[in-house]
Scaffold this active site. Structure first.
Site, PDB file in Angstrom:
ATOM      1  N   ASP A  25      48.623  44.751  38.623  1.00  0.00           N
ATOM      2  CA  ASP A  25      48.976  44.429  37.253  1.00  0.00           C
ATOM      3  C   ASP A  25      47.723  44.766  36.430  1.00  0.00           C
ATOM      4  OD1 ASP A  25      49.975  42.926  34.914  1.00  0.00           O
ATOM      5  OD2 ASP A  25      48.440  41.482  35.508  1.00  0.00           O
ATOM      6  N   ASP A  46      46.813  43.624  32.662  1.00  0.00           N
ATOM      7  CA  ASP A  46      46.312  42.541  31.813  1.00  0.00           C
ATOM      8  C   ASP A  46      46.006  41.276  32.602  1.00  0.00           C
ATOM      9  OD1 ASP A  46      45.863  43.016  29.183  1.00  0.00           O
ATOM     10  OD2 ASP A  46      47.478  41.736  28.464  1.00  0.00           O
TER      11      ASP A  46
END
Length: 246
Positions: free
Chosen positions: A11, A13
């Site tokens: 991922d 962020d």
């Protein structure tokens, strides 16, 4: 053991970068070390290419074997577009129009302190809906977020959408501070796994929103991945070092 084909999928962020900010040098170095150790590196994000390129740089994306934007509806290999899957093709124009019309009417009747513009943003793999409008200022965004926590504006809107479009098999996911995403069921981050299971023996996924309701939850829990939950980029580096770089 060294024959195993392994990919680390991240991922962006909160996992590779501080929230909404750019990736820092120690992380870039760590990803390079992974590659030197013979591990493939990829990203999967709900955001589009442009936003992720701003955060981790075009150069980093170009050096990744697999990068998935909008949960994999936009799929790049080594920095070049490989495949696109659109919500329009999946739903058809009529259903799409029904959803958009419903949202616009719902927001028009909504009594909230302020409204700005861009209530609906059409993307490749999803529709993003914001009751306040996406071009609000940073302070207005924060105010809405706090107001929404008390008044459940988005939660109520999701309930109304679920009721209205029960037959459409959609997922309504509240994310960030001001909006929600609408997409076909199964088009969460797991969508990208179909492209990787044939190639790799092990898919390690790292994410920070792995709790139920978080947008990393489904892929983290999936049987096809080895899930790793992190709280920030520092912990990502720590876990990678522990597992792969000892």
């Amino acid at each position: 053991e060294s024959q195993k084909k392994i990919i680390c999928l991240f991922d962006v962020d909160g996992t590779l970068t501080p929230a909404r900010k750019q990736m820092e040098q120690p992380m870039a170095d760590c990803l390079d070390k992974l590659k030197e150790a013979g591990v493939s590196v990829g990203v999967v994000s709900g955001s589009d290419y442009k936003k992720i390129a701003e955060q981790i740089s075009v150069e980093v994306i170009n050096h990744m074997e697999h990068s998935f934007f909008e949960n994999g509806c936009v799929y790049f290999q080594n920095g070049k577009i490989h495949e696109e899957t659109s919500i329009r093709t999946k739903l058809g124009e009529d259903k799409l129009k029904n959803i958009i019309n419903f949202c616009l009417k719902y927001i028009a009747d909504l009594d909230i302190p302020i409204k700005r513009g861009t209530f609906i943003e059409y993307r490749t793999g999803l529709i993003n809906v914001s009751p306040i409008g996406r071009n609000c200022s940073y302070d207005e965004r924060t105010d809405f977020f706090n107001y929404d926590k008390e008044q459940n504006i988005r939660t109520d809107m999701v309930k109304a959408l679920q009721k209205e479009f029960e037959e459409y098999n959609l997922t309504f996911s509240i994310g960030g501070q001001i909006s929600m995403d609408i997409f076909p069921q199964g088009w969460d981050k797991r969508f990208c796994l179909q492209y990787l299971t044939e190639i790799y023996d092990e898919i390690h996924f790292f994410g920070d929103r792995t709790e139920a309701g978080g947008n990393d939850h489904e892929i983290y829990e999936d049987d096809r991945t080895v899930g790793h939950s992190v709280k920030d980029p520092e912990e990502t580096i720590q876990q990678l070092t522990e597992i792969f770089l000892k």
